[in-house]
Enzyme design. Structure first.
Site, PDB file in Angstrom:
ATOM      1  N   ASN A  10       0.878  -1.172   0.000  1.00 32.05           N
ATOM      2  CA  ASN A  10       0.000   0.000   0.000  1.00 32.05           C
ATOM      3  C   ASN A  10       0.917   1.224   0.000  1.00 32.05           C
ATOM      4  O   ASN A  10       1.379   1.663   1.048  1.00 32.05           O
ATOM      5  CB  ASN A  10      -0.898  -0.036   1.246  1.00 32.05           C
ATOM      6  CG  ASN A  10      -1.840   1.161   1.325  1.00 32.05           C
ATOM      7  OD1 ASN A  10      -1.717   2.119   0.571  1.00 32.05           O
ATOM      8  ND2 ASN A  10      -2.772   1.094   2.251  1.00 32.05           N
ATOM      9  N   HIS A 164     -11.433   4.360  -1.035  1.00 32.06           N
ATOM     10  CA  HIS A 164     -11.487   3.467   0.135  1.00 32.06           C
ATOM     11  C   HIS A 164     -12.405   2.271  -0.138  1.00 32.06           C
ATOM     12  O   HIS A 164     -12.982   1.700   0.789  1.00 32.06           O
ATOM     13  CB  HIS A 164     -12.030   4.198   1.391  1.00 32.06           C
ATOM     14  CG  HIS A 164     -11.177   5.332   1.879  1.00 32.06           C
ATOM     15  ND1 HIS A 164     -11.703   6.551   2.228  1.00 32.06           N
ATOM     16  CD2 HIS A 164      -9.850   5.421   2.088  1.00 32.06           C
ATOM     17  CE1 HIS A 164     -10.736   7.354   2.635  1.00 32.06           C
ATOM     18  NE2 HIS A 164      -9.591   6.697   2.544  1.00 32.06           N
ATOM     19  N   ARG A 225      -7.746  17.495   4.858  1.00 37.46           N
ATOM     20  CA  ARG A 225      -8.543  17.863   3.671  1.00 37.46           C
ATOM     21  C   ARG A 225      -9.871  18.484   4.089  1.00 37.46           C
ATOM     22  O   ARG A 225     -10.499  18.026   5.043  1.00 37.46           O
ATOM     23  CB  ARG A 225      -8.818  16.638   2.804  1.00 37.46           C
ATOM     24  CG  ARG A 225      -7.560  16.012   2.227  1.00 37.46           C
ATOM     25  CD  ARG A 225      -7.854  14.692   1.507  1.00 37.46           C
ATOM     26  NE  ARG A 225      -6.885  13.684   1.898  1.00 37.46           N
ATOM     27  CZ  ARG A 225      -7.009  12.378   1.691  1.00 37.46           C
ATOM     28  NH1 ARG A 225      -8.077  11.905   1.068  1.00 37.46           N
ATOM     29  NH2 ARG A 225      -6.083  11.541   2.102  1.00 37.46           N
ATOM     30  N   GLU A 368      -8.089  -3.477   5.054  1.00 40.98           N
ATOM     31  CA  GLU A 368      -7.912  -3.274   3.619  1.00 40.98           C
ATOM     32  C   GLU A 368      -6.886  -4.242   3.046  1.00 40.98           C
ATOM     33  O   GLU A 368      -7.031  -4.727   1.927  1.00 40.98           O
ATOM     34  CB  GLU A 368      -7.469  -1.822   3.367  1.00 40.98           C
ATOM     35  CG  GLU A 368      -8.555  -0.808   3.674  1.00 40.98           C
ATOM     36  CD  GLU A 368      -8.021   0.620   3.815  1.00 40.98           C
ATOM     37  OE1 GLU A 368      -7.553   0.969   4.918  1.00 40.98           O
ATOM     38  OE2 GLU A 368      -8.069   1.374   2.843  1.00 40.98           O
TER      39      GLU A 368
HETATM   40  N1  ADP Z   1      -7.700   6.365  20.251  1.00 40.90           N
HETATM   41  C1  ADP Z   1      -7.994   7.187  19.247  1.00 40.90           C
HETATM   42  N2  ADP Z   1      -8.902   8.178  19.418  1.00 40.90           N
HETATM   43  C2  ADP Z   1      -9.203   9.026  18.439  1.00 40.90           C
HETATM   44  N3  ADP Z   1      -8.643   8.983  17.215  1.00 40.90           N
HETATM   45  C3  ADP Z   1      -7.740   8.018  16.979  1.00 40.90           C
HETATM   46  C4  ADP Z   1      -7.370   7.074  17.970  1.00 40.90           C
HETATM   47  N4  ADP Z   1      -6.444   6.247  17.437  1.00 40.90           N
HETATM   48  C5  ADP Z   1      -6.250   6.659  16.164  1.00 40.90           C
HETATM   49  N5  ADP Z   1      -7.023   7.724  15.880  1.00 40.90           N
HETATM   50  C6  ADP Z   1      -7.086   8.498  14.659  1.00 40.90           C
HETATM   51  O1  ADP Z   1      -7.010   7.678  13.528  1.00 40.90           O
HETATM   52  C7  ADP Z   1      -6.417   8.424  12.454  1.00 40.90           C
HETATM   53  C8  ADP Z   1      -5.660   7.493  11.550  1.00 40.90           C
HETATM   54  O2  ADP Z   1      -6.533   6.527  11.060  1.00 40.90           O
HETATM   55  P1  ADP Z   1      -6.013   5.358  10.095  1.00 40.90           P
HETATM   56  O3  ADP Z   1      -7.197   4.573   9.681  1.00 40.90           O
HETATM   57  O4  ADP Z   1      -4.908   4.636  10.761  1.00 40.90           O
HETATM   58  O5  ADP Z   1      -5.461   6.258   8.937  1.00 40.90           O
HETATM   59  P2  ADP Z   1      -4.933   5.967   7.473  1.00 40.90           P
HETATM   60  O6  ADP Z   1      -5.919   6.654   6.590  1.00 40.90           O
HETATM   61  O7  ADP Z   1      -3.588   6.584   7.438  1.00 40.90           O
HETATM   62  O8  ADP Z   1      -4.912   4.468   7.299  1.00 40.90           O
HETATM   63  C9  ADP Z   1      -5.511   9.455  13.124  1.00 40.90           C
HETATM   64  O9  ADP Z   1      -5.754  10.719  12.579  1.00 40.90           O
HETATM   65  C10 ADP Z   1      -5.927   9.448  14.563  1.00 40.90           C
HETATM   66  O10 ADP Z   1      -6.385  10.729  14.909  1.00 40.90           O
HETATM   67  C1  UVW Z   2      -7.999   7.686  -1.119  1.00 38.86           C
HETATM   68  C2  UVW Z   2      -7.606   8.136   0.233  1.00 38.86           C
HETATM   69  O1  UVW Z   2      -8.112   9.110   0.759  1.00 38.86           O
HETATM   70  O2  UVW Z   2      -6.713   7.385   0.842  1.00 38.86           O
HETATM   71  P1  UVW Z   2      -6.053   7.651   2.286  1.00 38.86           P
HETATM   72  O3  UVW Z   2      -7.158   7.625   3.294  1.00 38.86           O
HETATM   73  O4  UVW Z   2      -5.112   6.495   2.414  1.00 38.86           O
HETATM   74  O5  UVW Z   2      -5.383   8.985   2.208  1.00 38.86           O
HETATM   75 MG    MG Z   3      -6.029   3.109   6.725  1.00 38.27          MG
END
Ligand code: ADP
Ligand code: UVW
Ligand code: MG
Length: 382
Positions: A10, A164, A225, A368
């Site tokens: 990824n 997504h 964003r 994912e």
């Molecule tokens: N315990 C938590 N409480 C609130 N938000 C959280 C917690 N753990 C992670 N996050 C949020 O999750 C977000 C990342 O989500 P993730 O699904 O890992 O992102 P990505 O799109 O990079 O895969 C971070 O911005 C963080 O703020």
């Molecule tokens: C498409 C997209 O927003 O992907 P990510 O959440 O990984 O930035």
């Molecule tokens: Mg993710």
């Protein structure tokens, strides 16, 4: 020895995540992350990052030369209208993914590099592209079309694609399983709240609407964003603030959302600051959850009947405060969150709705990488 392992790559704009999965039992043999690509203290570029991934696997005796490796699955963010299913990568497929770069300039180039490096290391191995957009290909024209001149839209590929998709597909199926029903029987609103965030409306396993658009900028408020915005804001910034297109692009994609509103893009930090009475953090939170509630209402109307609202990804899986606030006041739509269930932490799929709630509310951890691996393995095995 039969080849039953899949490596999932990824490649994001500034990071590469990987997982090596054993497909007979879906166990995770290795996983990792190379961050800060192109930044100070990080590796130089995506090629270097992918070589580091290959070296890390090699060090653990799980190198790309392993005969047990069946295929490499790549997350490709934009498949345009060309790719609506997982696709075996050929030179022609790679050329088409390159042609789509203008639709996803932050994402597709990294995905292409990932494919090329993996192919160079193991030219004999099937490389499979799994597209973020594919699950949304079923969205009807009425929801996918923007109301602009049709000839212009068609000529430049301007329409809602959605993103997504592997997460929305996986989570909507898992939610049906949690309800003890077949995916074809249930209507689900999925709220994928990570760094990027999107909502989708899934009717009987088929996606019928989503909040992201031609690019991953539209829709919900995200870490950096803006999500939905009056398009005339762009003209205003150009004419009145004198900003050029690239500066506005950067502002809306990288300097907006929670970051723009509060100075922090991480929901955990917003929560900490709110607890200290920080008003900017509170406002960012309020804007974030207001937008969510708006989409839940809109997608309830799109679906007509909703069986479950499902939270997933980093914020959705971990923030009870976001879940409670986003769905507060929706008793009229038959949506009631149980505060005690909502407060329970855990990594399993679970219901958080009240007994009296007509609509189930659930938290379902997304995966994912597993979804990409399954698609990849199915295609590689033929
Ligand atoms: N315990 C938590 N409480 C609130 N938000 C959280 C917690 N753990 C992670 N996050 C949020 O999750 C977000 C990342 O989500 P993730 O699904 O890992 O992102 P990505 O799109 O990079 O895969 C971070 O911005 C963080 O703020
Ligand atoms: C498409 C997209 O927003 O992907 P990510 O959440 O990984 O930035
Ligand atoms: Mg993710």
């Amino acid at each position: 020895m039969s080849a039953t392992r899949v490596l999932v790559l990824n490649s994001g704009s500034s990071s590469v995540k990987y997982q090596l999965l054993e497909m007979t039992d879906h166990s995770r043999l290795a996983s990792g992350l190379v961050e800060r690509i192109g930044e100070e203290g990080g590796v130089a570029d995506h090629t270097a990052a992918l070589r580091q991934v290959a070296a890390e696997l090699e060090d653990r005796g799980l190198g790309l030369d392993s005969p047990e490796l069946a295929a490499v699955g790549h997350r490709v963010v934009h498949g345009g209208t060309s790719f609506t299913e997982p696709t075996l990568v050929t030179d022609a497929v790679l050329a088409e993914i390159e042609r789509l770069v203008p639709l996803a300039p932050l994402h597709n180039p990294a995905n292409i590099t990932g494919i090329k490096v993996a192919r160079d290391l193991r030219p004999d191995l099937p490389q499979v592209a799994v597209f973020d957009t594919a699950f949304h290909a079923t969205i009807p024209e009425a929801a996918a079309r923007y109301a602009i001149d049709t000839a212009t839209a068609d000529r430049y590929g301007i329409r809602r694609y959605g993103f997504h998709g592997t997460s929305h597909a996986y989570v909507s199926r898992a939610a049906a399983a949690l309800l003890g029903r077949a995916p074809a029987e249930v209507n689900v609103i999925v709220l994928h709240l990570g760094n990027g965030a999107s909502a989708s409306a899934v009717r009987g396993g088929v996606c019928v609407d989503t909040s992201m658009g031609m690019t991953p900028l539209e829709g919900l408020v995200m870490g950096t964003r803006s999500g939905d915005i009056d398009p005339a804001v762009v003209f205003h910034l150009a004419r009145v603030a004198g900003m050029d297109v690239d500066a506005i692009d950067t502002l809306l994609n990288k300097g907006s959302g929670l970051l723009g509103l509060s100075g922090d893009n991480d929901m955990r930090e917003i929560g900490r600051r709110m607890a200290e009475g920080d008003e900017r953090a509170r406002l960012a939170f309020d804007v974030y959850v207001h937008r969510l509630r708006r989409y839940v209402g809109a997608f309830t109307a799109v679906l007509g009947r909703v069986d479950a609202v499902v939270f997933t990804a980093g914020v959705g899986e971990n923030s009870a405060a976001v879940r409670a606030a986003a769905l507060s006041g929706l008793e009229g739509l038959g949506i009631e969150v149980d505060p005690v269930r909502n407060a329970v932490r855990g990594s399993a799929a679970r219901l958080i709705s009240a007994e009296s709630s007509r609509v189930s509310v659930a938290v379902v951890p997304t995966d994912e990488e597993l979804e990409i691996a399954r698609d990849t393995y199915a295609l590689a095995r033929g």
